[in-house]
Design a protein around this motif. Structure first.
Motif, PDB file in Angstrom:
ATOM      1  N   LYS A  38       0.825  -1.210   0.000  1.00  0.00           N
ATOM      2  CA  LYS A  38       0.000   0.000   0.000  1.00  0.00           C
ATOM      3  C   LYS A  38       0.856   1.255   0.000  1.00  0.00           C
ATOM      4  O   LYS A  38       0.563   2.229  -0.707  1.00  0.00           O
ATOM      5  N   ASN A  62      -2.606  -0.991  -5.768  1.00  0.00           N
ATOM      6  CA  ASN A  62      -4.039  -1.117  -5.523  1.00  0.00           C
ATOM      7  C   ASN A  62      -4.372  -2.559  -5.145  1.00  0.00           C
ATOM      8  O   ASN A  62      -3.477  -3.408  -5.038  1.00  0.00           O
ATOM      9  N   ARG A  63      -5.673  -2.882  -4.973  1.00  0.00           N
ATOM     10  CA  ARG A  63      -6.058  -4.210  -4.502  1.00  0.00           C
ATOM     11  C   ARG A  63      -5.650  -5.298  -5.498  1.00  0.00           C
ATOM     12  O   ARG A  63      -5.170  -6.362  -5.105  1.00  0.00           O
ATOM     13  N   GLN A  69      -3.187  -5.195  -7.683  1.00  0.00           N
ATOM     14  CA  GLN A  69      -1.735  -5.340  -7.659  1.00  0.00           C
ATOM     15  C   GLN A  69      -1.266  -6.061  -6.403  1.00  0.00           C
ATOM     16  O   GLN A  69      -0.293  -6.826  -6.443  1.00  0.00           O
TER      17      GLN A  69
END
Length: 318
Positions: free
Chosen positions: A214, A219-220, A222
């Motif tokens: 993060k 992002n989610r 990735q």
């Protein structure tokens, strides 16, 4: 000097013995729990291996459990020249490969998606509903499938006829639908159950890795690609190796229940051939030779896939 070395070896042996006794007294409950599984594997897995001797001996009922005379590789040569064996071998590989391609990645994807759900109650409900089919008997699963696909009263045929005007289809008898029905019933029955393993592996991933991702701006999606999947890769590879090793051992009960003369060209697999040859025709030595050949191929597949996995990813089962 020699006496001193001998004394030191005695002291080392006695020290190891006392350490072992201390370890046994401390963890005896764990060893006691291993007794029943150990007995199970000895009685039902290792002792029956002696029966493989029938593949090299001629068996006659009532004249000894291990045959009456040596015949060498006679039965291996017989099934190598048998078109029925090669048809069963081809069907087994085709269904197994299709099952592996479809049903191996689905539990992984399902587990990753379920892990992303934030609503705990909904997540538990989905997980419970998804693994419940695992506890339904294969006989019941095929009975449900037969009712759903019945050409006269089946829900699927009624829907197709009323909505699209399609004439009733004999799904269970048609050879072109057999493999897909087998694979899709496996998807429904085992996806949730297998996903539990991947969920457990995902749960064991350190939260620091996600925090670092993060901070780096991931992002989610990735995070899933660069953190979740690499972290559970050892688990994925172990299950892949085990699945490859079972490629020649399909669900015998399901195939037998779905088997009909109309779909026999695609539904006759090695397990059903062994069953028909050994029990129905009472040719036990011939059936044992086929089963032994299948087991040897399974060992080769496991060893090969394990070696490839260790070279590519560094992970394996041994």
């Amino acid at each position: 000097m020699a006496r001193r070395k001998k004394q030191n070896s005695y002291d080392s042996a006695s020290l190891q013995k006392s350490d072992f006794k201390r370890h046994l007294r401390r963890y005896w409950q764990l060893y006691a729990m291993m007794v029943l599984p150990l007995i199970y594997f000895i009685v039902f897995k290792y002792i029956p291996m002696f029966g493989n001797i029938l593949a090299f001996r001629r068996y006659r009922p009532g004249m000894g459990s291990y045959g009456v005379k040596w015949v060498g590789f006679k039965y291996f040569k017989m099934f190598m020249q048998d078109p029925a064996f090669w048809r069963a071998f081809r069907n087994t590989l085709t269904i197994s490969l299709g099952n592996l391609i479809v049903n191996f990645p689905i539990p992984i994807i399902f587990a990753i998606l379920l892990n992303e759900v934030k609503n705990v109650r909904f997540k538990k409900t989905v997980q419970t509903v998804s693994y419940m089919p695992r506890f339904i008997s294969t006989v019941v699963v095929i009975a449900i499938l037969g009712e759903l696909l019945s050409p006269s009263s089946g829900l699927i045929n009624n829907f197709l006829q009323s909505t699209f005007g399609i004439e009733p289809i004999y799904f269970m008898n048609d050879a072109k639908y057999f493999r897909w029905l087998y694979i899709l019933t496996d998807t429904w029955q085992f996806t949730g159950w297998t996903a539990i393993i991947y969920l457990a592996a995902i749960t064991g991933i350190s939260a620091d890795l996600f925090e670092a991702a993060k901070i780096d701006g991931a992002n989610r999606l990735q995070q899933i690609i660069y953190v979740t999947i690499p972290s559970i890769l050892p688990t994925i590879m172990v299950l892949l190796i085990l699945n490859v090793g079972r490629m020649l051992s399909l669900g015998f009960e399901k195939v037998l229940l779905m088997y009909t003369p109309s779909n026999s060209q695609v539904s006759d697999i090695i397990d059903t051939l062994v069953y028909r040859t050994g029990l129905a025709n009472q040719n036990y030595s011939y059936a044992t030779a086929i089963g032994l050949f299948s087991g040897i191929i399974g060992v080769i597949l496991v060893s090969s896939s394990n070696s490839i996995s260790k070279k590519i990813t560094g992970d394996g089962i041994y």
